[in-house]
Write an enzyme that holds these catalytic residues in place. Structure first.
Site, PDB file in Angstrom:
ATOM      1  N   HIS A 268      -7.106  -7.914  -0.732  1.00 39.07           N
ATOM      2  CA  HIS A 268      -8.164  -8.876  -0.417  1.00 39.07           C
ATOM      3  C   HIS A 268      -9.453  -8.203   0.051  1.00 39.07           C
ATOM      4  O   HIS A 268     -10.346  -8.863   0.559  1.00 39.07           O
ATOM      5  CB  HIS A 268      -7.676  -9.871   0.650  1.00 39.07           C
ATOM      6  CG  HIS A 268      -7.045  -9.226   1.836  1.00 39.07           C
ATOM      7  ND1 HIS A 268      -5.733  -9.421   2.166  1.00 39.07           N
ATOM      8  CD2 HIS A 268      -7.540  -8.381   2.759  1.00 39.07           C
ATOM      9  CE1 HIS A 268      -5.441  -8.730   3.250  1.00 39.07           C
ATOM     10  NE2 HIS A 268      -6.517  -8.093   3.619  1.00 39.07           N
TER      11      HIS A 268
ATOM     12  N   ASN B 114       0.834  -1.203   0.000  1.00 37.95           N
ATOM     13  CA  ASN B 114       0.000   0.000   0.000  1.00 37.95           C
ATOM     14  C   ASN B 114       0.872   1.257   0.000  1.00 37.95           C
ATOM     15  O   ASN B 114       2.037   1.193   0.347  1.00 37.95           O
ATOM     16  CB  ASN B 114      -0.909  -0.005   1.245  1.00 37.95           C
ATOM     17  CG  ASN B 114      -2.122  -0.893   1.058  1.00 37.95           C
ATOM     18  OD1 ASN B 114      -2.629  -1.032  -0.031  1.00 37.95           O
ATOM     19  ND2 ASN B 114      -2.570  -1.509   2.143  1.00 37.95           N
TER      20      ASN B 114
END
Length: 439
Positions: A172, A150
């Site tokens: 996910h 991220n």
């Protein structure tokens, strides 16, 4: 399928990342003799992870090969796939992402995607992943880069604009939210039919069906139950931000409430709102990270002493992608890719999250068309920030960093322009040792 494939894992010192992805790969009989190249800059954690991976291979009678190195180029050399999950600057830099904005009244519960923390996390991690991509260009130009790092949209955008590697970004959150919606509605997960699209951590379930019927009326009924707000045993009790956004905008978002609250201007204005919506502040987040480190250490020790490490396949997409390509077995995943008109009312140069088909020819994003306009508007607020962070990296510009902070929805809902500028330059100075060179 090639005779033997090599998967390089960058950031392999992370036990959750490494053991999950390696276990996924090793559960496929076709990959019993795979080469796993584990790389990390933390030698102690790398050695510990490598020992556990080797134990898992031996415990299950497999022939896989494990390479262990702190040399990134060596790990990448000859790889067919490079999987990345890193935290550039480590916890020291991450604490600054959280603590400096808190001084100015900006409380973040995650700080890894948007907000001041996400912006600086993006500067550090996107720069590092771009460097890794350049190594792939040099050492294994045909390799597919599969990224879990991220902020997903910023990293993906930077890699797409600044390198030529084949790439997909994974998260996910969409299947995880589908599991959550299964829990809320009582419909078995396997029976839900859904389509989600938008941007990472703010994709929208634009279709949610069960046996040909729209599930949204049932979900509204379930979430209108007053116990959502009063009963700690209710499954949605700690998901109030998403519940409120759903009630206001009509669609469910694919990330949990602590994350989503940071991407919008409504929920983190003061301590009372944090308490009302039961979302974390920066101190609670950092305490959670410290506890997670302790749990990871305990898990390592437990696995080292265990008679056998059992291999169980997770729902992560990396193994599914590699298996689909290598065995010519088509599959569908959710991925982060350049838009290029896939979502027609979001900017073509932005990065979107949507269904992706995978086969022996690689990654094939699917066309979605228009999002409902009010959902696209929410996505656009965050895309504005993402674009400016990528421009800051490409132009090596501090000015673009400050502009990103100025248009960030959370930051601008709390601070004035002079306050934002002061905070931004304080963060730039404090985090200079961890940042790419900016002028």
């Amino acid at each position: 399928m090639s005779d033997k494939i090599k998967v390089a894992m960058i950031g392999a010192g992370s036990i959750a990342f490494s053991l999950t992805i390696t276990a996924d790969l090793l559960t496929y009989p076709e990959f019993s003799d795979i080469t796993l190249s584990l790389m990390d800059i933390n030698q102690d954690r790398l050695a510990s992870t490598a020992n556990l991976v080797k134990k898992a291979i031996a415990d299950n009678g497999l022939r896989a090969t494990v390479e262990v190195t702190t040399d990134r180029k060596q790990a990448i050399r000859g790889a067919d796939y490079v999987v990345t999950s890193i935290r550039s600057g480590g916890m020291d830099a991450y604490r600054l992402d959280m603590e400096i904005p808190a001084k100015y009244g900006i409380e973040q519960g995650v700080g890894d995607t948007l907000g001041p923390g996400g912006i600086f996390y993006g500067l550090k991690n996107a720069s590092a992943i771009v460097d890794i991509a350049h190594d792939i260009e040099e050492e294994s130009p045909d390799a597919l880069l599969i990224n879990y790092t991220n902020p997903m949209a910023i990293v993906s955008w930077a890699v797409s604009d600044m390198t030529k590697v084949k790439y997909v970004g994974l998260c996910h959150s969409v299947p995880g939210t589908a599991w959550t919606l299964s829990l809320y509605t009582g419909i078995p997960y396997e029976e839900l039919d859904y389509l989600a699209a938008g941007i990472n951590h703010m994709a929208w379930f634009i279709k949610l069906m069960w046996k040909g019927k729209d599930v949204y009326p049932l979900l509204r009924e379930k979430l209108n139950d007053p116990r959502v707000y009063t009963d700690p045993t209710h499954p949605a009790y700690n998901d109030l931000v998403r519940v409120e956004v759903f009630k206001a905008f009509g669609y469910y978002s694919a990330e949990d409430s602590n994350h989503l609250a940071e991407y919008l201007p409504y929920f983190r204005k003061n301590p009372e709102l944090l308490k009302k919506y039961r979302i974390l502040d920066h101190k609670e987040r950092l305490e959670l990270m410290d506890k997670r480190a302790i749990r990871d250490k305990e898990r390592r020790e437990s696995l080292e002493k265990s008679p056998k490490i059992d291999l169980k396949r997770s729902n992560e997409f990396a193994g599914q992608i590699i298996h689909a390509i290598e065995t010519r077995t088509p599959t569908r995943i959710y991925g982060n890719v350049k838009n290029h008109g896939l979502i027609s009312n979001l900017p073509p140069e932005s990065v979107v999250e949507l269904p992706v088909l995978v086969d022996e020819n690689g990654i094939h994003p699917t066309y979605v068309g228009e999002l409902p306009s009010h959902l696209a508007a929410l996505n656009q607020m965050d895309i504005n920030v993402q674009e400016l962070v990528v421009k800051a990296l490409k132009e090596k510009s501090k000015e673009r960093v400050i502009e990103a902070l100025l248009v960030d929805p959370l930051t601008s809902s709390i601070l004035t322009i002079p306050e934002i500028e002061k905070m931004g330059y304080e963060m730039l100075e404090a985090e200079a040792p961890y940042l790419p060179k900016l002028t």
